[in-house]
Design an enzyme around this catalytic site. Sequence first.
Site, PDB file in Angstrom:
ATOM      1  N   HIS A   1       0.818  -1.223   0.000  1.00 27.27           N
ATOM      2  CA  HIS A   1       0.000   0.000   0.000  1.00 27.27           C
ATOM      3  C   HIS A   1       0.847   1.266   0.000  1.00 27.27           C
ATOM      4  CE1 HIS A   1       0.437  -0.073   4.540  1.00 27.27           C
ATOM      5  NE2 HIS A   1       0.470   1.233   4.348  1.00 27.27           N
TER       6      HIS A   1
ATOM      7  N   ASP B   1       0.024  -7.575   1.549  1.00 29.56           N
ATOM      8  CA  ASP B   1       0.458  -6.182   1.659  1.00 29.56           C
ATOM      9  C   ASP B   1       1.985  -6.071   1.663  1.00 29.56           C
ATOM     10  OD1 ASP B   1       0.109  -3.430   1.728  1.00 29.56           O
ATOM     11  OD2 ASP B   1       0.058  -3.353   3.921  1.00 29.56           O
TER      12      ASP B   1
ATOM     13  N   GLY C   1       3.617   6.413   8.039  1.00 25.88           N
ATOM     14  CA  GLY C   1       5.026   6.549   7.657  1.00 25.88           C
ATOM     15  C   GLY C   1       5.872   5.393   8.152  1.00 25.88           C
ATOM     16  N   ASN C   2       5.380   4.690   9.198  1.00 27.08           N
ATOM     17  CA  ASN C   2       6.079   3.493   9.682  1.00 27.08           C
ATOM     18  C   ASN C   2       5.825   2.283   8.789  1.00 27.08           C
ATOM     19  OD1 ASN C   2       5.895   4.718  12.873  1.00 27.08           O
ATOM     20  ND2 ASN C   2       7.697   3.517  12.312  1.00 27.08           N
ATOM     21  N   SER C   3       4.774   2.336   7.977  1.00 22.69           N
ATOM     22  CA  SER C   3       4.393   1.181   7.154  1.00 22.69           C
ATOM     23  C   SER C   3       5.551   0.697   6.297  1.00 22.69           C
ATOM     24  CB  SER C   3       3.226   1.548   6.241  1.00 22.69           C
ATOM     25  OG  SER C   3       2.067   1.779   6.989  1.00 22.69           O
TER      26      SER C   3
ATOM     27  N   GLY D   1     -11.814 -21.844  -1.098  1.00 20.63           N
ATOM     28  CA  GLY D   1     -13.113 -21.335  -1.547  1.00 20.63           C
ATOM     29  C   GLY D   1     -14.263 -21.617  -0.608  1.00 20.63           C
TER      30      GLY D   1
END
Length: 397
Positions: free
Chosen positions: A122, A152, A228-230, A286
């Site tokens: 992201h 992610d 900002g730590n991501s 599924g």
Amino acid sequence: MPSLGKIVTVTLVVIASLLAAWFAINTASTLVSLNAKVSELSDNLLRLYSIHNEVLSRLESLEESITYTTVTRTVIATSPVTEIYEQVKDSVVLIRATSYYGTSIGSGFVYDKLGHIITNNHVVEGSYSITVTFLDGTSLTASVVGTDPYSDLAVLKVRPDVVTLKPLKLGNSSELMIGEQIVVVGSPFGLAGSVTTGIVSQKGRLLETAYGYSIPGVIQFDAAVNPGNSGGPLLNMKGEVVGVTTAIESPIRGFVGVGYAIPSTIVARVVSSLIEKGSYSHSWIGIVGTNMNEEIAEAMKVNITKGVLITDVMPGSPADKAGLRGGDRIVRIGGQTIKIGGDVIIAINGIPIKTIEEILTYLEERTSPGDVVVFSVLRGTEMLQVRVVLGARPPPG
């Protein structure tokens, strides 16, 4: 009449006796006086000994105080967090990713000496320009090697010949203990090289994504992290990366005590595939399910209160092809409507399963598309073994 000689003799005897008595009395008096002086000296010696011991005790106390102060200062100067920060600071980067919607700021870290940088999907998703900045101010243009929105994670690459790269070592997140101290390094609000510390609050969390699937096995921690730590590293006290910081639980745009990190057990699998192929395929069965409890067990008239109740099976999915069954009737339990009557999964490949989180974690960490797994399921009153050939999760739509 007695003779003069006898009188003299008797007189001398009397005088001698008197002298002896006088000497005895005088000697006794002297001895008493001497004993008194000896006693006084003894008391003085005892007082001196007591003072001596008190002085020694105070000196020892002072010495302990001085030693304690010295040790305390030494510990502060060589804090484990300080040592870890010094060890990793040159490997953690600030990332600026520009898209048509603006510029996003995140963090990342050096994965290898080939120039690969790990961050969050992201942080760089949809961007056309990415800059990686090291703590010493060196800025490099980065390209995207691969991304995986389901976990992610993303891998970038910079030129390895223009900067000294210091890769961080991946640790084993499965060895983390609840309450264990951890360290986070990143760039909250663009403040590069920021370090915070805290503990592992819990493991095995499910983190919902915007793509309809959840990331399993997520680490919850309480070290302060902010926008900002991501993409920055979550480190154990050996300086090993045990997670990649990805999100916070917050009603505001700031930290309130709950942070999340993707575990290194998932990072290791995904990143190697992103570098090799540019993508990663997640195992897929599924099904839609819910965790069993006493109320559901009572409504279904079964004696199993732990496991995963299959509520729905997606048409054409691996579960559908294997013959797994979803619910056939809807009941209201605890104010919610639940579809019951489907198969109840209680084990995968012989390993007991209590929650849907455990199913997803097992599939994510131990399997790949094309693998065959055996589900132990309760169908009505019958226990069955169902073989499922795992498929690949459909791309985000």
